[in-house]
Design an enzyme around this catalytic site. Structure first.
Site, PDB file in Angstrom:
ATOM      1  N   ASN A   1      -5.299   7.206  -6.051  1.00 48.87           N
ATOM      2  CA  ASN A   1      -6.013   8.460  -5.711  1.00 48.87           C
ATOM      3  C   ASN A   1      -5.242   9.692  -6.192  1.00 48.87           C
ATOM      4  O   ASN A   1      -4.914  10.577  -5.417  1.00 48.87           O
ATOM      5  CB  ASN A   1      -6.325   8.533  -4.210  1.00 48.87           C
ATOM      6  CG  ASN A   1      -5.100   8.550  -3.328  1.00 48.87           C
ATOM      7  OD1 ASN A   1      -4.045   8.020  -3.692  1.00 48.87           O
ATOM      8  ND2 ASN A   1      -5.204   9.158  -2.163  1.00 48.87           N
TER       9      ASN A   1
ATOM     10  N   ARG B   1       2.115   9.518  -5.789  1.00 51.87           N
ATOM     11  CA  ARG B   1       1.777  10.814  -6.408  1.00 51.87           C
ATOM     12  C   ARG B   1       2.136  10.788  -7.893  1.00 51.87           C
ATOM     13  O   ARG B   1       2.208   9.732  -8.494  1.00 51.87           O
ATOM     14  CB  ARG B   1       2.453  11.987  -5.672  1.00 51.87           C
ATOM     15  CG  ARG B   1       2.259  11.991  -4.161  1.00 51.87           C
ATOM     16  CD  ARG B   1       0.813  11.906  -3.728  1.00 51.87           C
ATOM     17  NE  ARG B   1       0.681  12.079  -2.276  1.00 51.87           N
ATOM     18  CZ  ARG B   1      -0.306  11.598  -1.562  1.00 51.87           C
ATOM     19  NH1 ARG B   1      -1.281  10.884  -2.120  1.00 51.87           N
ATOM     20  NH2 ARG B   1      -0.372  11.817  -0.268  1.00 51.87           N
TER      21      ARG B   1
ATOM     22  N   ASP C   1       1.520   2.636   3.573  1.00 57.07           N
ATOM     23  CA  ASP C   1       0.660   3.798   3.351  1.00 57.07           C
ATOM     24  C   ASP C   1       1.480   5.085   3.338  1.00 57.07           C
ATOM     25  O   ASP C   1       0.995   6.148   3.747  1.00 57.07           O
ATOM     26  CB  ASP C   1      -0.468   3.888   4.387  1.00 57.07           C
ATOM     27  CG  ASP C   1      -1.575   4.848   3.950  1.00 57.07           C
ATOM     28  OD1 ASP C   1      -1.651   5.180   2.760  1.00 57.07           O
ATOM     29  OD2 ASP C   1      -2.369   5.249   4.825  1.00 57.07           O
TER      30      ASP C   1
ATOM     31  N   HIS D   1     -10.489   1.282   2.019  1.00 53.38           N
ATOM     32  CA  HIS D   1     -10.283   2.327   3.028  1.00 53.38           C
ATOM     33  C   HIS D   1     -11.527   2.275   3.917  1.00 53.38           C
ATOM     34  O   HIS D   1     -12.590   2.760   3.533  1.00 53.38           O
ATOM     35  CB  HIS D   1     -10.118   3.711   2.392  1.00 53.38           C
ATOM     36  CG  HIS D   1      -9.849   4.769   3.417  1.00 53.38           C
ATOM     37  ND1 HIS D   1      -8.636   5.395   3.564  1.00 53.38           N
ATOM     38  CD2 HIS D   1     -10.644   5.274   4.393  1.00 53.38           C
ATOM     39  CE1 HIS D   1      -8.691   6.249   4.575  1.00 53.38           C
ATOM     40  NE2 HIS D   1      -9.904   6.193   5.098  1.00 53.38           N
TER      41      HIS D   1
ATOM     42  N   ALA E   1      -3.786  14.904   5.446  1.00 51.36           N
ATOM     43  CA  ALA E   1      -3.536  13.616   6.112  1.00 51.36           C
ATOM     44  C   ALA E   1      -2.536  12.800   5.309  1.00 51.36           C
ATOM     45  O   ALA E   1      -2.674  12.674   4.095  1.00 51.36           O
ATOM     46  CB  ALA E   1      -4.850  12.852   6.227  1.00 51.36           C
TER      47      ALA E   1
ATOM     48  N   LEU F   1      -4.924   9.311   7.926  1.00 46.47           N
ATOM     49  CA  LEU F   1      -6.242   8.688   7.999  1.00 46.47           C
ATOM     50  C   LEU F   1      -6.148   7.237   7.568  1.00 46.47           C
ATOM     51  O   LEU F   1      -5.492   6.965   6.558  1.00 46.47           O
ATOM     52  CB  LEU F   1      -7.238   9.437   7.105  1.00 46.47           C
ATOM     53  CG  LEU F   1      -7.650  10.816   7.631  1.00 46.47           C
ATOM     54  CD1 LEU F   1      -8.453  11.579   6.593  1.00 46.47           C
ATOM     55  CD2 LEU F   1      -8.461  10.686   8.930  1.00 46.47           C
TER      56      LEU F   1
ATOM     57  N   HIS G   1       2.970  14.516   1.429  1.00 48.44           N
ATOM     58  CA  HIS G   1       2.392  15.837   1.151  1.00 48.44           C
ATOM     59  C   HIS G   1       3.502  16.828   1.460  1.00 48.44           C
ATOM     60  O   HIS G   1       4.315  16.589   2.371  1.00 48.44           O
ATOM     61  CB  HIS G   1       1.216  16.139   2.093  1.00 48.44           C
ATOM     62  CG  HIS G   1      -0.003  15.297   1.834  1.00 48.44           C
ATOM     63  ND1 HIS G   1      -0.934  15.591   0.882  1.00 48.44           N
ATOM     64  CD2 HIS G   1      -0.423  14.155   2.427  1.00 48.44           C
ATOM     65  CE1 HIS G   1      -1.895  14.686   0.885  1.00 48.44           C
ATOM     66  NE2 HIS G   1      -1.601  13.787   1.811  1.00 48.44           N
TER      67      HIS G   1
ATOM     68  N   HIS H   1       0.857  -1.209   0.000  1.00 50.77           N
ATOM     69  CA  HIS H   1       0.000   0.000   0.000  1.00 50.77           C
ATOM     70  C   HIS H   1       0.883   1.246   0.000  1.00 50.77           C
ATOM     71  O   HIS H   1       1.424   1.616   1.047  1.00 50.77           O
ATOM     72  CB  HIS H   1      -0.904   0.006   1.233  1.00 50.77           C
ATOM     73  CG  HIS H   1      -1.856   1.146   1.284  1.00 50.77           C
ATOM     74  ND1 HIS H   1      -3.182   1.001   1.608  1.00 50.77           N
ATOM     75  CD2 HIS H   1      -1.706   2.476   1.038  1.00 50.77           C
ATOM     76  CE1 HIS H   1      -3.784   2.168   1.577  1.00 50.77           C
ATOM     77  NE2 HIS H   1      -2.903   3.091   1.239  1.00 50.77           N
TER      78      HIS H   1
ATOM     79  N   HIS I   1       1.473   5.459  -1.784  1.00 50.38           N
ATOM     80  CA  HIS I   1       1.073   6.603  -2.615  1.00 50.38           C
ATOM     81  C   HIS I   1       2.338   7.186  -3.228  1.00 50.38           C
ATOM     82  O   HIS I   1       3.197   7.683  -2.500  1.00 50.38           O
ATOM     83  CB  HIS I   1       0.378   7.669  -1.760  1.00 50.38           C
ATOM     84  CG  HIS I   1      -0.868   7.154  -1.103  1.00 50.38           C
ATOM     85  ND1 HIS I   1      -2.111   7.252  -1.682  1.00 50.38           N
ATOM     86  CD2 HIS I   1      -1.051   6.505   0.078  1.00 50.38           C
ATOM     87  CE1 HIS I   1      -3.013   6.695  -0.885  1.00 50.38           C
ATOM     88  NE2 HIS I   1      -2.392   6.229   0.186  1.00 50.38           N
TER      89      HIS I   1
ATOM     90  N   HIS J   1      -4.486  -0.465   5.993  1.00 53.79           N
ATOM     91  CA  HIS J   1      -4.059   0.294   7.169  1.00 53.79           C
ATOM     92  C   HIS J   1      -5.001   0.086   8.367  1.00 53.79           C
ATOM     93  O   HIS J   1      -5.657   1.017   8.836  1.00 53.79           O
ATOM     94  CB  HIS J   1      -3.893   1.785   6.869  1.00 53.79           C
ATOM     95  CG  HIS J   1      -4.910   2.392   5.940  1.00 53.79           C
ATOM     96  ND1 HIS J   1      -6.256   2.338   6.166  1.00 53.79           N
ATOM     97  CD2 HIS J   1      -4.767   3.072   4.788  1.00 53.79           C
ATOM     98  CE1 HIS J   1      -6.887   2.957   5.187  1.00 53.79           C
ATOM     99  NE2 HIS J   1      -6.005   3.401   4.340  1.00 53.79           N
TER     100      HIS J   1
HETATM  101  O1  DOR Z   1      -3.427   9.603   5.569  1.00 54.48           O
HETATM  102  C1  DOR Z   1      -3.780   9.285   4.451  1.00 54.48           C
HETATM  103  N1  DOR Z   1      -3.216   9.809   3.343  1.00 54.48           N
HETATM  104  N2  DOR Z   1      -4.781   8.402   4.328  1.00 54.48           N
HETATM  105  C2  DOR Z   1      -5.316   8.116   3.145  1.00 54.48           C
HETATM  106  O2  DOR Z   1      -6.229   7.346   3.098  1.00 54.48           O
HETATM  107  C3  DOR Z   1      -4.858   8.793   1.905  1.00 54.48           C
HETATM  108  C4  DOR Z   1      -3.498   9.278   2.048  1.00 54.48           C
HETATM  109  C5  DOR Z   1      -3.098  10.266   0.969  1.00 54.48           C
HETATM  110  O3  DOR Z   1      -3.304   9.974  -0.206  1.00 54.48           O
HETATM  111  O4  DOR Z   1      -2.564  11.306   1.307  1.00 54.48           O
HETATM  112 ZN    ZN Z   2      -3.287   5.097   1.627  1.00 55.92          ZN
END
Ligand code: DOR
Ligand code: ZN
Length: 344
Positions: A41, A17, A247, A136, A263, A219, A251, A13, A15, A174
């Site tokens: 996402n 970007r 996860d 999620h 988050a 999250l 950011h 899992h 991200h 998560h």
């Molecule tokens: O904390 C999180 N950040 N939880 C998520 O479900 C998405 C993720 C994000 O893409 O930033």
């Molecule tokens: Zn995630």
């Protein structure tokens, strides 16, 4: 112990970007992991096979030369995803899961699902072709306390859904509560869960220790100590339904340290090292390889990696920040802290 050699782990899992940031983010994963399940996402989200293939190529272009790393792509489930989309995705051999974001639950989830029970034909197609639903698991009703959203989702969605589709393969992403983790244990082998480093390390009080710490906001949000302890107990037991999913969700510093901070915790630059510290502190270092390198591959029906990584017991300090693009910085998990397991 002076060093640990592990079958190359996978991250189920992440991200990554998009755009310029890929060049900074992907190499951290590619150095440590063999494969990663890549979250869809983006803005706009990865809802079609074509989007996923184009995104995959951008990720592949960001893998440094010589790294043995394969991105495993996912589709973002919407209210319009059809059984035919699922069959095409499976036939392509390039899609490894379909992600359910309840609309409004988290970052870039606006195009997500508003009524999962209206998607039963699509979910039935996933059951038929053996494509897992990656969930999620949080309700979005603002009346539900943010700390109770996972538990409510278990009752309102996960249990009734699996009663209707008992053979659907599901990953509860998560996992943060004892309630959900205990459900996974009782559910049978077709339900698995990923566990992040932050939910094993911290509880909800840590967010507020010495002042508010936006870099511990993710999250689902961190929970009470009793939940953290239960997750630690389960991973230390070596239960094969629980596997590594960082996860890691970068950011920019600016977006995190804001009046309305985003988050997500960026754990990629020290992920396997931190998991090693956690398993060691639990007296369960011998269970790390199963969690990090075997359980996820077995759950997804993929071969285990053949190559290895080595961690040595040599202190290092996690950098204070990493560049994100030419304007922004990323603050990692454990920034400025010393870890004693170091990747060779
Ligand atoms: O904390 C999180 N950040 N939880 C998520 O479900 C998405 C993720 C994000 O893409 O930033
Ligand atoms: Zn995630």
């Amino acid at each position: 112990m002076k060093q640990i050699t592990l079958t190359r782990p996978d991250d189920w899992h992440v991200h990554f970007r998009d755009g310029d940031a890929l060049g900074e983010i992907v190499p951290h994963h590619a150095r440590r992991f063999g494969r990663a399940i890549v979250m869809p996402n983006l803005k706009p989200p990865v809802t079609s096979l074509n989007d996923a293939m184009a995104y995959r190529q951008r990720v592949v272009d960001a893998i440094p030369a010589g790294c043995d790393f394969t991105p495993l792509m996912t589709l973002y489930l919407t209210q319009k995803t059809s059984p035919e989309d699922i069959e095409n995705a499976k036939q392509s051999g390039m899609i490894y899961g379909v992600k359910l974001y309840p609309a409004g639950a988290t970052t870039n989830s606006d195009a997500g699902v508003t009524d999962i029970f209206a998607l039963l034909p699509t979910l039935q197609a996933m059951t038929n072709v053996g494509l897992p639903l990656l969930i999620h698991a949080e309700v979005t009703d603002p009346a539900v306390d943010v700390f109770d959203r996972e538990k409510s989702f278990l009752e309102q969605v996960v249990k009734p859904l699996l009663e209707k589709l008992p053979d659907l393969k599901v990953v509860l992403e998560h996992v943060t509560t004892a309630d959900m983790a205990n459900f996974v244990i009782d559910a049978g082998g077709h339900v698995g869960a990923t566990v992040t480093p932050q939910h094993l390390l911290y509880n909800r009080s840590d967010i507020f220790r010495g002042g508010i710490n936006p870099h511990l906001y993710c999250l689902p949000i961190l929970k009470r100590e009793q939940h953290r302890e239960r997750l630690c107990e389960i991973v230390a037991s070596g239960d094969p339904r629980f596997f590594l999913g960082t996860d890691s969700a970068p950011h920019s510093q600016h977006a995190k340290e804001s009046a309305c901070g985003c988050a997500g915790i960026f754990s990629a630059p020290c992920a396997i090292e931190v998991y090693a510290e956690i398993f060691e502190s639990l007296g369960a270092l011998e269970k790390l390889e199963g969690f990090a390198s075997f359980h996820g591959a077995d759950f997804y029906g993929l071969p285990r990696n053949e190559s290895q990584i080595t961690l040595i017991n040599k202190p290092w300090t996690v950098p204070e920040s990493f560049p994100m693009d030419n304007k922004n910085q990323l603050i990692p998990l454990k920034a400025n802290e010393t870890l004693h397991w170091q990747l060779v």
